[in-house]
Design a protein around this motif. Structure first.
Motif, short mmCIF file in Angstrom:
data_model
loop_
_atom_site.label_atom_id
_atom_site.label_comp_id
_atom_site.label_asym_id
_atom_site.label_seq_id
_atom_site.Cartn_x
_atom_site.Cartn_y
_atom_site.Cartn_z
N ALA A 173 0.81 -1.22 0.00
CA ALA A 173 0.00 0.00 0.00
C ALA A 173 0.84 1.27 0.00
CB ALA A 173 -0.93 0.00 1.21
N LYS A 174 2.15 1.15 0.23
CA LYS A 174 3.01 2.31 0.37
C LYS A 174 3.54 2.80 -0.97
CE LYS A 174 2.55 1.93 4.84
NZ LYS A 174 1.58 0.84 4.90
N SER A 175 4.09 3.99 -0.97
CA SER A 175 4.67 4.58 -2.17
C SER A 175 5.84 3.72 -2.67
CB SER A 175 5.18 5.98 -1.88
OG SER A 175 6.17 6.39 -2.81
N PRO A 176 5.77 3.22 -3.90
CA PRO A 176 6.89 2.41 -4.41
C PRO A 176 8.21 3.15 -4.38
CG PRO A 176 4.95 2.12 -5.80
CD PRO A 176 4.64 3.24 -4.85
N THR A 177 8.20 4.43 -4.74
CA THR A 177 9.44 5.21 -4.71
C THR A 177 9.95 5.34 -3.28
OG1 THR A 177 8.80 6.47 -6.67
CG2 THR A 177 10.49 7.43 -5.27
N SER A 178 9.07 5.67 -2.35
CA SER A 178 9.48 5.81 -0.95
C SER A 178 10.05 4.50 -0.40
CB SER A 178 8.30 6.25 -0.10
OG SER A 178 7.90 7.56 -0.43
N LEU A 179 9.45 3.39 -0.77
CA LEU A 179 9.93 2.10 -0.29
C LEU A 179 11.36 1.84 -0.76
CD1 LEU A 179 6.76 -0.08 -0.94
CD2 LEU A 179 7.71 0.48 1.31
N LYS A 180 11.62 2.08 -2.02
CA LYS A 180 12.96 1.80 -2.55
C LYS A 180 13.99 2.76 -1.99
CE LYS A 180 12.17 -0.85 -6.73
NZ LYS A 180 12.63 -1.08 -8.11
N VAL A 181 13.63 4.01 -1.87
CA VAL A 181 14.57 4.99 -1.31
C VAL A 181 14.81 4.70 0.17
CG1 VAL A 181 14.96 7.43 -0.81
CG2 VAL A 181 13.95 6.75 -3.00
N THR A 182 13.77 4.32 0.89
CA THR A 182 13.92 4.00 2.31
C THR A 182 14.84 2.83 2.53
OG1 THR A 182 11.75 4.91 2.92
CG2 THR A 182 12.66 3.21 4.35
N LEU A 183 14.66 1.76 1.78
CA LEU A 183 15.52 0.59 1.96
C LEU A 183 16.96 0.93 1.64
CD1 LEU A 183 15.74 -2.36 2.71
CD2 LEU A 183 15.23 -2.96 0.33
N ARG A 184 17.17 1.71 0.60
CA ARG A 184 18.53 2.13 0.25
C ARG A 184 19.13 3.01 1.37
NH1 ARG A 184 23.23 0.88 -1.72
NH2 ARG A 184 24.31 2.54 -2.82
N ALA A 185 18.33 3.91 1.91
CA ALA A 185 18.81 4.79 2.98
C ALA A 185 19.20 3.99 4.23
CB ALA A 185 17.74 5.83 3.32
N LEU A 186 18.42 2.99 4.56
CA LEU A 186 18.73 2.15 5.72
C LEU A 186 20.03 1.38 5.52
CD1 LEU A 186 15.22 0.65 6.59
CD2 LEU A 186 16.45 2.40 7.86
N ARG A 187 20.19 0.82 4.35
CA ARG A 187 21.41 0.05 4.09
C ARG A 187 22.65 0.96 4.13
NH1 ARG A 187 18.28 -3.39 5.52
NH2 ARG A 187 17.60 -5.14 4.23
N LEU A 188 22.52 2.15 3.58
CA LEU A 188 23.65 3.08 3.61
C LEU A 188 23.92 3.57 5.03
CD1 LEU A 188 22.90 5.22 0.42
CD2 LEU A 188 24.78 3.60 0.72
N ALA A 189 22.87 3.77 5.81
CA ALA A 189 23.03 4.28 7.18
C ALA A 189 23.85 3.32 8.03
CB ALA A 189 21.67 4.54 7.82
N ARG A 190 23.75 2.04 7.76
CA ARG A 190 24.52 1.05 8.53
C ARG A 190 26.02 1.25 8.36
NH1 ARG A 190 21.18 -4.60 7.34
NH2 ARG A 190 19.54 -4.24 8.88
#
Length: 353
Positions: free
Chosen positions: A267-284
């Motif tokens: 149900a979420k924004s496809p763009t937001s989902l992909k950017v969020t997952l990328r941001a989390l992986r980079l934040a690590r």
């Protein structure tokens, strides 16, 4: 010290500032708006914290929210939506000061006690979960719900969630789900549980004694949460670096909780989902919170020009039809180049450089 000087005509201030005993108290005071943060409130919090940092008579800072519904429901996203619609830049100035406030909270040299009662979402997490002492209650609902409005976790949320045990943070970020007291503690978003009806006593006690001594009297074990028993499938399903693979793994599980998570993500924004997952992986892989906030500032700046932020707030907050029309509408149509563009340097510059 009581401060009402920042509101005209004798109105109640949006941030109530008080000194009592050894403590400085900051109360977010927009209860009808669930204490949502605006730019003035961010500046007022920063001003008070900066002054108290150099004041030896203030030994502890206590942050809470007016009313009984929550500490803070986040930033004023209606105002951000209007800014995005008009092509303005007020949101960039707001985020710049807000993210700097988050860094100030995290590095504060004195005990910073956040009373995270009720709803604590988005910007509310930013002014609480970076503190040294974080207290939740049986009424707490803690979340970073940004993917549901076409945005991406910010206020240091990517740093917090990226460092939650296993893949719990990825689960919370992609589903935008809220958690209660025990799960907030498990995920590293809180430290202590105090029954809601004891918070006034705890708050008063902090004027006279150190937080550790006060909490020894008031803290109790929270009711059991849900996530500890779900770690196995969560860690397995969210280990992938592509949202499509996460969804496939969730749907392959023979568990109603996993399939429910997949429905929430769909149900979420496809763009937001992909950017969020990328941001989390980079934040690590980043060196600390300030680096994560710099990354979030770039992402937020790009999101301000994304159609999904305007549409997501419309669907969830303004019209409340809960039927957003995302653009692009599918994960397959969100390219790697689309995602990379969110991490490009912001025209607004940097936060700490």
């Amino acid at each position: 010290m009581r401060d009402h000087s920042d509101q005209p005509g004798g109105e109640q201030p949006e941030v109530h500032v008080e000194r009592r005993g050894r403590a400085g108290y900051l109360t977010l005071n927009r209860p009808r708006a669930l204490n949502s943060l605006n730019h003035h409130m961010v500046r007022r919090l920063t001003e008070a914290l900066t002054a108290w940092r150099a004041d030896d008579s203030v030994e502890v800072v206590v942050v809470s929210g007016a009313g009984e519904r929550g500490l803070c429901a986040g930033g004023d996203i209606r105002a951000i939506r209007e800014d995005a619609r008009s092509g303005g830049e007020a949101s960039l100035a707001f985020w710049r000061d807000e993210y700097r406030l988050n860094a100030l909270v995290a590095s504060y040299p004195k005990p910073y006690v956040a009373l995270m009662d009720g709803i604590v979402m988005g910007g509310g997490v930013g002014v609480s979960a970076h503190g040294r002492v974080r207290v939740v209650t049986e009424r707490s609902r803690v979340a970073m719900p940004e993917t549901g409005i076409g945005f991406v976790p910010d206020v240091g949320g990517t740093w917090l969630l990226a460092h939650a045990p296993g893949e719990l943070g990825t689960h919370l970020a992609l589903t935008a789900r809220a958690v209660g007291a025990a799960d907030a503690v498990l995920c590293g978003l809180a430290d202590h549980h105090v029954p809601a009806d004891r918070l006034p006593e705890l708050r008063d006690a902090l004027a006279e004694e150190r937080p550790d001594r006060a909490l020894a009297r008031f803290a109790t074990e929270p009711a059991p949460g849900e996530l500890a028993g779900q770690r196995e499938w969560i860690d397995r399903c969210y280990a992938a670096d592509r949202v499509e693979d996460v969804l496939a793994a969730l749907l392959a599980e023979d568990l109603p909780e996993a399939k429910e998570a997949a429905e929430h993500i769909h149900a979420k924004s496809p763009t937001s989902l992909k950017v969020t997952l990328r941001a989390l992986r980079l934040a690590r892989r980043l060196g600390g919170l300030e680096e994560a906030l710099e990354q979030e500032f770039r992402v937020s700046s790009a999101a301000l020009r994304s159609p999904d932020l305007v549409e997501g707030v419309r669907a969830q907050i303004v019209d409340k039809d809960r039927s957003p029309r995302w653009s692009p509408p599918t994960l397959r149509e969100v390219t790697d180049e689309d995602v990379a563009a969110f991490f490009a340097p912001s025209p607004a510059g940097t936060l700490f450089g």
